[in-house]
Design a protein around this motif. Sequence first.
Motif, short mmCIF file in Angstrom:
data_model
loop_
_atom_site.label_atom_id
_atom_site.label_comp_id
_atom_site.label_asym_id
_atom_site.label_seq_id
_atom_site.Cartn_x
_atom_site.Cartn_y
_atom_site.Cartn_z
N THR A 255 0.83 -1.21 0.00
CA THR A 255 0.00 0.00 0.00
C THR A 255 0.86 1.25 0.00
N GLY A 256 1.94 1.24 0.79
CA GLY A 256 2.85 2.38 0.81
C GLY A 256 3.54 2.58 -0.52
N LEU A 257 3.95 1.48 -1.16
CA LEU A 257 4.58 1.59 -2.47
C LEU A 257 3.58 2.07 -3.51
N TYR A 258 2.34 1.66 -3.36
CA TYR A 258 1.26 2.12 -4.25
C TYR A 258 1.11 3.64 -4.18
N LEU A 259 1.18 4.19 -2.97
CA LEU A 259 1.08 5.63 -2.81
C LEU A 259 2.32 6.33 -3.37
N LEU A 260 3.50 5.79 -3.10
CA LEU A 260 4.73 6.39 -3.64
C LEU A 260 4.72 6.36 -5.17
N ASN A 261 4.25 5.26 -5.74
CA ASN A 261 4.16 5.15 -7.19
C ASN A 261 3.28 6.24 -7.76
N ASN A 262 2.17 6.52 -7.08
CA ASN A 262 1.24 7.55 -7.57
C ASN A 262 1.86 8.94 -7.47
N ILE A 263 2.63 9.18 -6.41
CA ILE A 263 3.31 10.46 -6.26
C ILE A 263 4.34 10.66 -7.36
N LEU A 264 5.07 9.60 -7.65
CA LEU A 264 6.17 9.70 -8.63
C LEU A 264 5.68 9.78 -10.06
N GLY A 265 4.84 8.84 -10.46
CA GLY A 265 4.48 8.78 -11.88
C GLY A 265 3.10 8.26 -12.15
#
Length: 407
Positions: A255-265
Amino acid sequence: MAYSTFTLPSGLRIIHTTSPTNVAYCGFAIDTGTRDELPQEQGMAHFVEHLIFKGTRKRKAWHILNRMENVGGDLNAYTNKEETVIYSAFLKEHFDRAAELLADIVFHSLFPSNEIEREVEVIIDEIQSYEDSPAELIFDDFEELIFPDHPLGRNILGNPELLRQFTSEDAQRFVHRHYQPQNMIFFVQGDIPFSKVIRTLEKVTADLPLFNGEKQLRTQPAAYRPRQLTLHKDTHQAHVMIGGRGYHAYDERRTGLYLLNNILGGPGMNSRLNVSLREKKGLVYNVESNLTSYTDTGTFCIYFGCDPHDTARCISLVHKELKRIRDKSLTSLQLHAAQKQIIGQIGVAGDNFENNALNMGKCFLHYQTYEEKEEVFKRIESLTTSQLLDIANEVLAEDYLSTLIYQ
């Protein structure tokens, strides 16, 4: 979204939810994809998905094609690396028709020899079309780079040379191994009583054997080692992938990586990579990041296409953004804004009943439950800046990332 479940004696699991429209969706989500193929079967899962519509014990291809279309319905399917899904969309009064047809093609297809040669050429055309699109092909080549010598690294469409060797018997052996009722879900979304769903499925699957307790085993990928590769392609643009392994589907950190992914690209025009490479520098038309969670591993990747002369500069800007997200925690305001954005995106995407039905089937197939959107929102809202920083320093570390370049 409340849902109901039931398991038939054969082991087939059913999940059902209602919807307020006259349109309904149902189908089989099968826990079988390209990673379940034997080495000599590369492309078989997708091959079966194509040929499954070409004839059963009681229907010719033409009758399958027209069974739902004659009442304005739709019949569709897709294959990925861990699932095959075969489903229909229709007016709710045609549920019995759809369920019976789907059960017939999933459990009684014959893969007639006279249909194979023609359909293989269709698949090969699909492969050639795919190979003409480097922006799509590079995703498969990247997974081959980070999953070397493993089925997850194979492309879904298969190998033309092997495809031309496949026979009806080959397809039937693959289906016999994997298309077992205990290895699949029947999902339904529509204004249809759950009791009717159960009665209908009991009727159309009455000839299936009882649950035998067998479960396929998958080989886990070997330990990951970052790799760098440049392939020379006759393209006007350079195409670049940067990424590595991510978290599997049962890892809470996804879930945290999902949010970081959305922030990045993510899809928003305000993603950090889009602002850096496109809005500020004008170096790319498209830059995006993506992640996929498989049952025992995952991937995270960043893709962009640019002028070949700008490749090194764009790669440097990507790493600059990755370093920024590794080195500096989000402020509370930035975290709240990122959470609010992704929750809104999930809410908008959830307004599509067909996507909801497919997602429900896939979730129940792997998790034995279906997570309500509100539960996803709670997990997103519970994330902290320190958790995100730990994930960024693990998955987005520069020495952990692989790079694939087409130029």
